[in-house]
Design an enzyme around this catalytic site. Sequence first.
Site, mmCIF file in Angstrom:
data_model
loop_
_atom_site.group_PDB
_atom_site.id
_atom_site.type_symbol
_atom_site.label_atom_id
_atom_site.label_comp_id
_atom_site.label_asym_id
_atom_site.label_seq_id
_atom_site.Cartn_x
_atom_site.Cartn_y
_atom_site.Cartn_z
ATOM 1 N N ASP A 232 0.818 -1.203 0.000
ATOM 2 C CA ASP A 232 0.000 0.000 0.000
ATOM 3 C C ASP A 232 0.859 1.262 0.000
ATOM 4 O OD1 ASP A 232 -2.566 1.157 -0.085
ATOM 5 O OD2 ASP A 232 -2.574 1.523 2.068
ATOM 6 N N SER A 256 -7.286 4.789 -0.249
ATOM 7 C CA SER A 256 -7.439 3.502 -0.919
ATOM 8 C C SER A 256 -8.910 3.094 -0.888
ATOM 9 C CB SER A 256 -6.587 2.439 -0.228
ATOM 10 O OG SER A 256 -5.224 2.809 -0.230
ATOM 11 N N GLN A 306 -4.948 -1.966 -7.272
ATOM 12 C CA GLN A 306 -5.650 -1.102 -6.320
ATOM 13 C C GLN A 306 -6.301 0.059 -7.047
ATOM 14 O OE1 GLN A 306 -4.015 2.069 -3.333
ATOM 15 N NE2 GLN A 306 -4.057 0.151 -2.196
#
Length: 314
Positions: A232, A256, A306
């Site tokens: 991430d 996110s 993502q």
Amino acid sequence: MTEAARAAAADPAALKVAGSVPLTPDGVPYGQPVLDRLVALLDLERIEENIFRGVSPAQSPVRVFGGQVAGQALVAAGRTVDPDRRVHSLHAYFIRPGDPSIPIVYEVDRIRDGRSFTTRRVVAVQRGKAIFSLSASFQKAEQGMDHAEPMPVVPDPELLPTFGERVEQLRDKVKGFNLAPRPIDVRYVADPPWVTRESGPHEARNQVWMRADGKLPDDELLHVCVLAYASDMTLLDSVLAKHGVYWGTDKVQGASLDHAMWFHRPFRADEWFLYDCVSPSASGNRGLATGKFFTRDGSLVATVVQEGLLRVLP
């Protein structure tokens, strides 16, 4: 993990171990003591058979870091699966911002235990509301077809500046960097986005070398969870690079939205791996990014996708 160890994981004073903790050029703690805190954060407290509790570091941003909640949720799922089954994929949604000042409760649903595959669903809860959900699949080791795309040609990590050295070089120009301890050693292959933004939009790509900044225990699930934590970081940089903006230097509101990972081959997260990220599309204040993790010898070990919320404010 004991209550004392768990409390220490969330306490910055835990870094004051015997001797002095090393600092990066921009004054941020790093190295084995910081990595040990991350390992402690991932060692959840079992409350009930399928319920676990985790904490956040005291030096946290306003919201819980997405990689942390993903890593902790994967730990919770893995604690309910036979050790002979490795996680091969996860799919997650970030539902609400997490509050780092209070614990997170992880509720595991044992969806299925098959002959080859095991499926788990995890919901992270704060104040009675879901902040994150994850589905993960585990598989017994099997042999079969095997191929992978080659790793890009890039300089060795030892030839590149550390993240702290990069920040220190531009301390007067760049504001808003997170000065919390860094358990992951990150080295940008090319100039980072906060440098290239000054010359306008660039290729929608970002490459960094990464590794856990110290030695990790020989626990395969822990190495996977540390990689999930690191995944991430820097991923959405590939989106921002295309538009010549960056966190802290521009008014970018980001979060996110979802996160998916596929784990292809065994690896150690405390050895160097290349994180090669590209962004195929951005629209509607959302940016999509894909990332591939390669070990130093060129083995493709994981793939990430993502979508993030990215609003550039006037």
